[in-house]
Design a protein around this motif. Structure first.
Motif, PDB file in Angstrom:
ATOM      1  N   CYS A  37       1.362   4.319  -2.774  1.00  0.00           N
ATOM      2  CA  CYS A  37       1.391   5.762  -2.483  1.00  0.00           C
ATOM      3  C   CYS A  37       2.604   6.423  -3.136  1.00  0.00           C
ATOM      4  O   CYS A  37       2.519   7.551  -3.651  1.00  0.00           O
ATOM      5  CB  CYS A  37       1.404   5.997  -0.974  1.00  0.00           C
ATOM      6  SG  CYS A  37      -0.128   5.519  -0.143  1.00  0.00           S
ATOM      7  N   LEU A  53       0.832  -1.205   0.000  1.00  0.00           N
ATOM      8  CA  LEU A  53       0.000   0.000   0.000  1.00  0.00           C
ATOM      9  C   LEU A  53       0.871   1.262   0.000  1.00  0.00           C
ATOM     10  O   LEU A  53       0.586   2.222  -0.713  1.00  0.00           O
ATOM     11  CB  LEU A  53      -0.930  -0.008   1.208  1.00  0.00           C
ATOM     12  CG  LEU A  53      -1.996  -1.112   1.232  1.00  0.00           C
ATOM     13  CD1 LEU A  53      -2.809  -1.034   2.521  1.00  0.00           C
ATOM     14  CD2 LEU A  53      -2.904  -1.004   0.030  1.00  0.00           C
ATOM     15  N   ASN A  54       1.924   1.251   0.795  1.00  0.00           N
ATOM     16  CA  ASN A  54       2.819   2.399   0.805  1.00  0.00           C
ATOM     17  C   ASN A  54       3.548   2.537  -0.527  1.00  0.00           C
ATOM     18  O   ASN A  54       3.847   3.657  -0.971  1.00  0.00           O
ATOM     19  CB  ASN A  54       3.827   2.271   1.950  1.00  0.00           C
ATOM     20  CG  ASN A  54       3.192   2.491   3.313  1.00  0.00           C
ATOM     21  OD1 ASN A  54       2.385   3.407   3.483  1.00  0.00           O
ATOM     22  ND2 ASN A  54       3.519   1.647   4.277  1.00  0.00           N
ATOM     23  N   PRO A  73      -2.819   4.544   4.485  1.00  0.00           N
ATOM     24  CA  PRO A  73      -2.530   4.545   3.040  1.00  0.00           C
ATOM     25  C   PRO A  73      -3.761   4.294   2.179  1.00  0.00           C
ATOM     26  O   PRO A  73      -3.867   4.853   1.076  1.00  0.00           O
ATOM     27  CB  PRO A  73      -1.492   3.428   2.882  1.00  0.00           C
ATOM     28  CG  PRO A  73      -1.608   2.595   4.090  1.00  0.00           C
ATOM     29  CD  PRO A  73      -2.057   3.498   5.186  1.00  0.00           C
ATOM     30  N   ARG A  93      -5.471   7.593   1.971  1.00  0.00           N
ATOM     31  CA  ARG A  93      -4.706   8.522   1.131  1.00  0.00           C
ATOM     32  C   ARG A  93      -4.880   8.185  -0.349  1.00  0.00           C
ATOM     33  O   ARG A  93      -5.041   9.086  -1.188  1.00  0.00           O
ATOM     34  CB  ARG A  93      -3.229   8.453   1.531  1.00  0.00           C
ATOM     35  CG  ARG A  93      -2.384   9.504   0.852  1.00  0.00           C
ATOM     36  CD  ARG A  93      -1.052   9.682   1.561  1.00  0.00           C
ATOM     37  NE  ARG A  93      -0.290  10.742   0.908  1.00  0.00           N
ATOM     38  CZ  ARG A  93       0.668  10.526   0.023  1.00  0.00           C
ATOM     39  NH1 ARG A  93       0.987   9.287  -0.317  1.00  0.00           N
ATOM     40  NH2 ARG A  93       1.304  11.533  -0.531  1.00  0.00           N
TER      41      ARG A  93
END
Length: 848
Positions: free
Chosen positions: A584, A580-581, A647, A650
């Motif tokens: 991002c 997930l990061n 995340p 976001r």
């Protein structure tokens, strides 16, 4: 000279005045009556059933009419529209306007032509509307009794095909005769238009033969007029001493002898014979005053226009040069360079790497036979009687009821009588369900965009909606959506589609076994049938480890993963946070590319890149869509908590413009799983059957999902209204065949690589503990370990709501500091500090 007295206009006789008053009166009466008819007809059509029932009670004062002209309007509408010629009655009102204008002697219409056209439409329009509507719904009021009876008689005599042949031939003959649509006439009109166009173009060209001939004809006409008039012009000869001598000569010899150029039109008057005026005319007329020029003068009574040719160069001697100004287009160097590249190599084709890739054929999906909806009239009649009877028992009157049969559910739309409150019907949902002995009764009060109340009743024998039927539909095959997602069919048996790029994210919920996983497969299947591998990539998270594993065969075509990951489908929840990061990071990188390219969204950016306006040497590349699919979100929240939620939130907030879209599914849509931050960024929701109304409100902000019947029965909320759908069914063998067909083809060297994510928290190594680099939760974790005397990483995850990676790093720091022992296999680590007091002293020493 005597002044002529103007003649007086003859006064209108008294009889004329008397006759003009009735003419004006009757003319205006006809026009006003036409207006009354028109307004009565319109008002009647708005509420024709009620007006029809009131038409026979014109003298009953207790009954109120809804027509704008009261019971008279009801009676007129019923007589002209329902009992005669339907909406063709408006033509009758128009004819009254024509009669009125005729009486008033206003030439607005051509009477006989207007009467002929009106008679044709009065005869044939009701029959045509009767053939179209067959009296169904509002068809009776459109065609009227006349149109329906004539249509029914013709249909019985010559059949439906014969009826349509008669209608089409009659209408075609009317237009052919009216507009002269014969082939010869059409060709003649086209030839005339072409000739006129060519003539206009030729007349605009210089030195054309046509303009030269026209000039000669004009000169001949002028000479003929001058001969008929036989007028004399006085010519003044100016000598050196400037004495004037008048000589009377005819005008024609002067024109013949002295003028031989183009047409110069001059108007000569007696006042133009002075020497100063001659000086002004000399340079214009190319005259020399010393050579005794001849200037025509005209007496006041004989003044006229003289068309003459003065001594100027002929048209054939004039040089005529045409220059076309070049089109000035300001193109900067970058655009010129990109245009040169496009001219040389063509537009960039992102499919060239897999140019031979074949989109999956529809034969891979199973055909389940006839999927047409069968109508059970007995069931419909029984349910209708039960609904009407139950509402009548509760003093709820119904004016109208209509049934719409869907694949799984039948929608009964009722129109309550005037004065009935909607809330009183909505309260009867459980009573209606009990009376119909059916599961999943749902009342929509009122229906959006309609003045009705909907009651959805499940069918006893539902019809399957296969994935093959919706994929093969023209609506899906011809769609121009960027990311088309086909869910299934609506309650009116129409294929329902949505664009994932416009949603832009989808939140799905449903209890176990209610069709949620099948819904995810239907979404993925529809995307695989429409998008090339270079245009779409999936990031799949499957905590269940069995739902999405079928798609592992298309890893080198459609899947994306981290560089250090072995499996593209993430089944270990510990790796989800990094993925997930990493998404991002990919999102931030894409925003930088869009910023440098001056684009607002992914579509504009890819278009610029295809037009070779972006240089790959500057980091630009073709960007595919990325779809993140999470099959069980609740499990991630339980194991990772905030590290997953942040995340996800976001991405949901920002990733739409750069082509990253989310599909998040969960079994239990509770508030601690679907938090307010996530819910606010997922405007599109798909709800299968849930257990309680609380879960339904969580996912849809409304009840209803708890009343579904399962097996793919779902509600779709797009932010405006809730639609009930039957999700398309795609079986596991169908998905396997689809994945095998794609996987057997040539793919990329590897899956699409996501950018590597480096955590801000440095990983501590055992034996090299640095108190300044310890985790923020280090002391809280130490107190939990010492108080429980259990050195377990999973316990830290549960107690502190951490992800596995962070909990493992804290455990390594505890080992390096001497609080717990080393790794002991399946057993918990040994706790080296016995009590909390000793731990506090130990932590104080670490701080110092």
């Amino acid at each position: 000279m005597e002044k002529k007295t103007p003649k007086k206009q003859p006064e209108l006789p008294e009889t004329g005045k008397i006759l003009s008053k009735p003419r004006i009166f009757f003319g205006l009466t006809f026009i006003v009556f036409a207006g009354v008819l028109t307004l009565s007809f319109i008002s009647y059509l708005m509420n024709w059933k009620a007006d029809q029932s009131q038409a026979g009670t014109i003298l009953d004062k207790t009954i109120k009419s809804s027509n704008i002209f009261g019971k008279l309007g009801d009676w007129l509408g019923n007589i002209f529209i329902f009992e005669s010629i339907g909406i063709a009655s408006f033509i009758v009102a128009f004819l009254f306007v024509v009669f009125g204008t005729m009486i008033l002697k206003k030439k607005i219409f051509k009477p006989w032509m207007t009467f002929g056209h009106s008679l044709f439409f009065i005869c044939w329009l009701p029959i045509l509307l009767g053939a179209i509507t067959r009296g169904n719904g509002n068809g009776g009021v459109l065609s009227g009794v006349y149109g329906y009876q004539i249509m029914d008689s013709l249909s019985a005599i010559i059949g439906d095909v014969g009826l349509w042949v008669v209608l089409i031939v009659s209408i075609a003959l009317y237009f052919i005769l009216e507009f002269n649509l014969r082939p010869s006439s059409i060709k003649a009109k086209l030839d005339t238009i072409n000739e006129n166009t060519i003539g206009k173009v030729k007349s605009m060209l210089p030195n054309s033969e046509q303009s030269f001939d026209a000039d000669q004809e004009l000169e001949e006409e002028i000479r003929a007029e001058e001969k008929e008039k036989d007028l004399n012009i006085t010519v003044t000869d100016i000598s050196e001493n400037k004495k004037n001598k008048e000589v009377a000569v005819k005008s024609e010899p002067i024109i013949q002898e002295n003028l031989n150029v183009a047409n110069v039109e001059t108007i000569v008057t007696p006042n133009q014979t002075s020497f100063e005026q001659e000086k002004e005319l000399a340079p214009i007329l190319n005259l020399d005053l010393d050579t005794k020029p001849i200037i025509p003068t005209v007496k006041p009574e004989d003044a006229f226009e003289v068309h003459s040719n003065f001594s100027t160069p002929s048209q054939d001697d004039i040089k005529f040069k045409v220059e076309v100004a070049p089109v000035i287009d300001i193109i900067d160097d970058a655009d010129k360079q990109s245009q040169d590249l496009v001219d040389k190599h063509g537009l960039y084709d992102h499919r060239l790497d897999l140019a031979k890739f074949q989109m999956p054929p529809i034969d891979l999906l199973k055909e389940y036979g006839n999927e047409e909806i069968s109508i059970n009239k007995e069931e419909l009649e029984e349910n209708k009687n039960k609904i009407v009877g139950l509402l009548k028992n509760f003093n709820v009157g119904i004016a109208e009821i209509k049934a719409t049969i869907g694949p799984t559910v039948t929608l009964y739309e009722i129109v309550p009588e005037a004065g009935i409150r909607v809330a009183s019907i909505k309260k009867l949902q459980d009573d209606i369900a009990l009376n119909l002995s059916a599961l999943g009764i749902r009342i929509i009060a009122p229906m959006p965009g309609k003045g009705t109340i909907g009651i959805e009743v499940p069918r006893k024998n539902p019809t399957m909606v296969s994935m093959r039927s919706v994929i093969a539909s023209q609506k899906f095959q011809n769609t121009d959506m960027d990311l088309p997602v086909v869910f299934g069919k609506t309650i009116s048996n129409e294929v329902f589609m949505a664009d994932l790029s416009k949603m832009p994210h989808l939140l799905m919920a449903g209890a176990t076994g209610q069709g949620k996983s099948v819904g995810i497969n239907a979404i993925l299947t529809s995307l695989l049938y429409k998008k090339h591998p270079s245009e779409l990539k999936f990031v799949m998270v499957d905590p269940k480890k069995v739902e999405l594993s079928l798609y592992s065969k298309i890893e080198r075509h459609y899947l994306a993963k981290l560089p250090d990951s072995d499996d593209a489908i993430i089944t270990d929840t510990n790796k989800v946070i990094n993925t997930l990061n990493s998404l991002c990071v990919e999102m931030d990188q894409r925003y930088d590319l869009l910023k440098n390219a001056f684009c607002k969204n992914l579509k504009e950016y890819n278009k610029k890149f295809s037009e070779r306006k972006l240089n790959p040497e500057n980091g630009h590349r073709y960007l595919p869509y990325i779809v993140l699919v999470v099959d069980e979100f609740a499990d991630l929240i339980m194991t990772a908590g905030k590290e997953v939620e942040l995340p996800i939130a976001r991405l949901a907030q920002l990733a739409r413009a750069v082509g990253i879209h989310l599909i998040v599914a969960t079994q239990r849509p509770s508030v601690n799983v679907i938090t307010g931050m996530i819910k606010a960024n997922f405007p599109a929701r798909a709800a299968f059957r849930v257990i309680s109304s609380v879960d339904s409100r969580t996912i849809l902000d409304s009840t209803g999902a708890d009343q579904l019947i399962g097996k793919g029965d779902m509600l779709y909320f797009n932010g405006n209204e809730i639609l009930r759908l039957q999700c398309a069914f795609v079986d596991t063998p169908e998905v396997e065949r689809l994945a095998e067909f794609i996987g057997e083809q040539k793919g990329y060297a590897s899956a699409f690589m996501l950018p590597e994510f480096v955590s801000e928290e440095a990983t501590s190594t055992v034996g090299a503990f640095d108190p300044n680099e310890k985790d923020a939760l280090f002391e809280d974790a130490a107190r939990i370990i010492v108080s429980t005397q259990q050195g377990s990483t999973s316990m830290l995850q549960r107690q502190l709501k951490l992800g596995y990676n962070r909990a493992g790093r804290i455990m390594d720091q505890l080992e390096a500091s001497g609080i717990v022992g080393g790794f002991n296999g399946a057993k918990a680590r040994e706790v080296l500090i016995s009590d909390l007091y000793s731990l506090e002293q130990f932590l104080e020493d670490l701080r110092n």
